[in-house]
Design a protein around this motif. Structure first.
Motif, PDB file in Angstrom:
ATOM      1  N   SER A 313      46.461 105.259 106.650  1.00 40.84           N
ATOM      2  CA  SER A 313      47.222 104.356 105.796  1.00 40.84           C
ATOM      3  C   SER A 313      47.719 103.170 106.626  1.00 40.84           C
ATOM      4  N   ASP A 314      47.987 102.070 105.952  1.00 42.55           N
ATOM      5  CA  ASP A 314      48.288 100.833 106.674  1.00 42.55           C
ATOM      6  C   ASP A 314      49.781 100.643 106.941  1.00 42.55           C
ATOM      7  N   PHE A 329      43.734 101.674 104.902  1.00 45.55           N
ATOM      8  CA  PHE A 329      43.751 101.491 103.451  1.00 45.55           C
ATOM      9  C   PHE A 329      45.207 101.438 102.999  1.00 45.55           C
ATOM     10  N   ASP A 333      46.921 104.271  97.666  1.00 43.45           N
ATOM     11  CA  ASP A 333      45.814 103.702  96.883  1.00 43.45           C
ATOM     12  C   ASP A 333      44.632 104.675  96.945  1.00 43.45           C
ATOM     13  N   PRO A 335      41.885 105.074  94.957  1.00 35.57           N
ATOM     14  CA  PRO A 335      40.533 104.496  94.901  1.00 35.57           C
ATOM     15  C   PRO A 335      40.094 103.874  96.225  1.00 35.57           C
ATOM     16  N   ALA A 336      41.012 103.186  96.906  1.00 33.81           N
ATOM     17  CA  ALA A 336      40.656 102.589  98.192  1.00 33.81           C
ATOM     18  C   ALA A 336      40.360 103.671  99.228  1.00 33.81           C
ATOM     19  N   LEU A 337      41.107 104.754  99.189  1.00 34.42           N
ATOM     20  CA  LEU A 337      40.860 105.869 100.114  1.00 34.42           C
ATOM     21  C   LEU A 337      39.522 106.522  99.801  1.00 34.42           C
ATOM     22  N   THR A 338      39.221 106.686  98.511  1.00 37.94           N
ATOM     23  CA  THR A 338      37.935 107.260  98.101  1.00 37.94           C
ATOM     24  C   THR A 338      36.773 106.438  98.663  1.00 37.94           C
ATOM     25  N   ALA A 339      36.880 105.109  98.509  1.00 40.34           N
ATOM     26  CA  ALA A 339      35.816 104.228  98.989  1.00 40.34           C
ATOM     27  C   ALA A 339      35.703 104.271 100.511  1.00 40.34           C
ATOM     28  N   ALA A 340      36.843 104.333 101.199  1.00 41.88           N
ATOM     29  CA  ALA A 340      36.823 104.352 102.662  1.00 41.88           C
ATOM     30  C   ALA A 340      36.182 105.631 103.187  1.00 41.88           C
ATOM     31  N   GLN A 343      32.388 105.390 102.614  1.00 33.88           N
ATOM     32  CA  GLN A 343      31.753 104.464 103.542  1.00 33.88           C
ATOM     33  C   GLN A 343      31.658 105.050 104.945  1.00 33.88           C
TER      34      GLN A 343
END
Length: 403
Positions: A313-314, A329, A333, A335-340, A343
């Motif tokens: 986390s940021d 991220f 968030d 969705p942002a964690l899911t995407a990270a 990736q």
């Protein structure tokens, strides 16, 4: 990290007698403060200090004073009530220290620092380490948050010397209280990669094909965010290992364990230590720390020391470690964690990248240097402080220099 006294320049003198207070206990007691004290105290003892750890009785196996790897561990009574155990144990610890008369009483964390004025009144020289803004933790109610803020104030205002585990905390304390705080970080001890994988077999994990997080089960670690993110976009063939337990079972810890059990591919291992923890960390494919509150996260540093890809986390404490933007991220968030996660798991991480991570964190967060800097704080105190100094004579000092 500023070097207050260079190694080799100290005069020969009797060994420093140091007592440490504010942790639950050691060894094999989960928690960042506990890990910090263990690593620091062992090195101080090897450097010639006499170190006594004041532990909370319920957290250690032996209930009598005993030696462990050159340290004296003295268990003292402590109620297992979350709101009382720290303050009661610290009170008993301060009284014990006053009777024994160490050169330094080193109090860790802002909660136990509430008793610093008493320790000073009893003639003790006190060093306080600020491990994080504990009053921001979600688990505490209003009264506890007020008490923790008072502890921070008392520690910063009345301690003889002050240390913070991050530059962010040191700057904040300097601005808030007008006192000098030395930024001496948490650290890591790089270790060889274990070839054994017994813990992986125990929990049904495959090397480099699982995400791991390691922490106590407390709300600010935000395990539920991680479980939800994994459930939304778990890479095919990957699992999620949640390593850690709750000191005091509560609604949050029960929710985490229930969510883990209900989510395919998620494994809750409970508290792990020693070789089992080394295996779980070293063989993971990705480390994630989604927390909303940290001081300077040892678990994240240790993941980097193992060469693991990481996502965090940021929050300022995580940002201070200086990872690339892609590793962070926005806290909360999902969705942002899911995407990270997706990736990172899809990326190929080379041995060179892993080696570079190990080298950087080992160089910048070396426990041996951290112990030297901590002892330097002790030595300046022994040189120039009168333990009978009148409380309240502190004056604003310059901001600490960047590490």
């Amino acid at each position: 990290m500023r070097r207050l006294i260079k190694p080799g320049q100290r005069k020969a003198r009797r060994p420093l007698k140091v007592m440490m207070l504010g942790l639950r206990g050691l060894p094999r007691v989960q928690g960042g403060v506990e890990r910090h004290v263990e690593e620091l105290a062992l090195r101080l003892a090897r450097s010639g200090c006499s170190v006594e750890i004041l532990a909370r009785g319920p957290y250690v196996e032996r209930k009598d004073p005993h030696r462990w790897r050159g340290l004296v561990v003295t268990p003292l009574p402590s109620p297992r009530a979350r709101s009382l155990e720290a303050v009661v144990h610290t009170l008993l610890g301060v009284v014990h220290a006053a009777r024994r008369g160490p050169d330094i009483l080193h109090i860790h964390a802002v909660g136990p620092s509430l008793l610093v004025p008493l320790a000073r009144a009893l003639g003790l020289r006190v060093v306080v380490t600020h491990h994080g803004f504990d009053y921001d933790r979600a688990k505490w109610g209003r009264f506890a948050k007020v008490a923790l803020r008072l502890g921070e104030w008392a520690g910063m205002r009345f301690a003889n010397r002050r240390i913070a585990v991050s530059r962010v905390i040191a700057r904040t304390m300097n601005t808030r209280y007008g006192v000098l705080v030395d930024a001496v970080p948490n650290g890591v001890t790089p270790q060889p990669q274990p070839s054994s994988m017994a813990a992986l077999r125990q929990f049904g994990l495959t090397r480099r094909r699982y995400v791991i997080t390691v922490s106590r089960l407390v709300p600010e670690k935000r395990h539920l965010d991680l479980i939800e993110a994994f459930a939304r976009g778990a890479p095919e063939g990957w699992k999620l290992a949640i390593v850690g337990a709750a000191d005091h079972e509560d609604n949050y810890s029960r929710m985490v364990l229930a969510a883990a059990e209900a989510t395919p591919g998620v494994v809750a291992t409970g508290f792990q230590s020693g070789l089992a923890l080394r295996e779980l960390m070293a063989h993971a494919g990705l480390f994630v720390l989604p927390s909303s509150h940290e001081g300077l996260p040892i678990a994240l540093l240790e993941a980097l020391a193992d060469g693991l890809p990481v996502i965090a986390s940021d929050i300022p404490a995580n940002r201070e470690i200086g990872l690339s933007d892609a590793c962070y991220f926005p806290v909360g968030d999902v969705p942002a964690l899911t995407a990270a996660i997706a990736q990172s798991c899809a990326s190929f991480h080379t041995d060179a990248e892993r080696d570079a991570s190990r080298a950087r964190v080992g160089r910048e967060y070396d426990w041996d240097l951290i112990a030297v800097d901590t002892r330097a704080v002790y030595e300046t105190l022994r040189e120039d402080e009168d333990p009978a100094a009148i409380l309240g004579e502190l004056t604003p000092l310059p901001r600490p220099s960047p590490r």
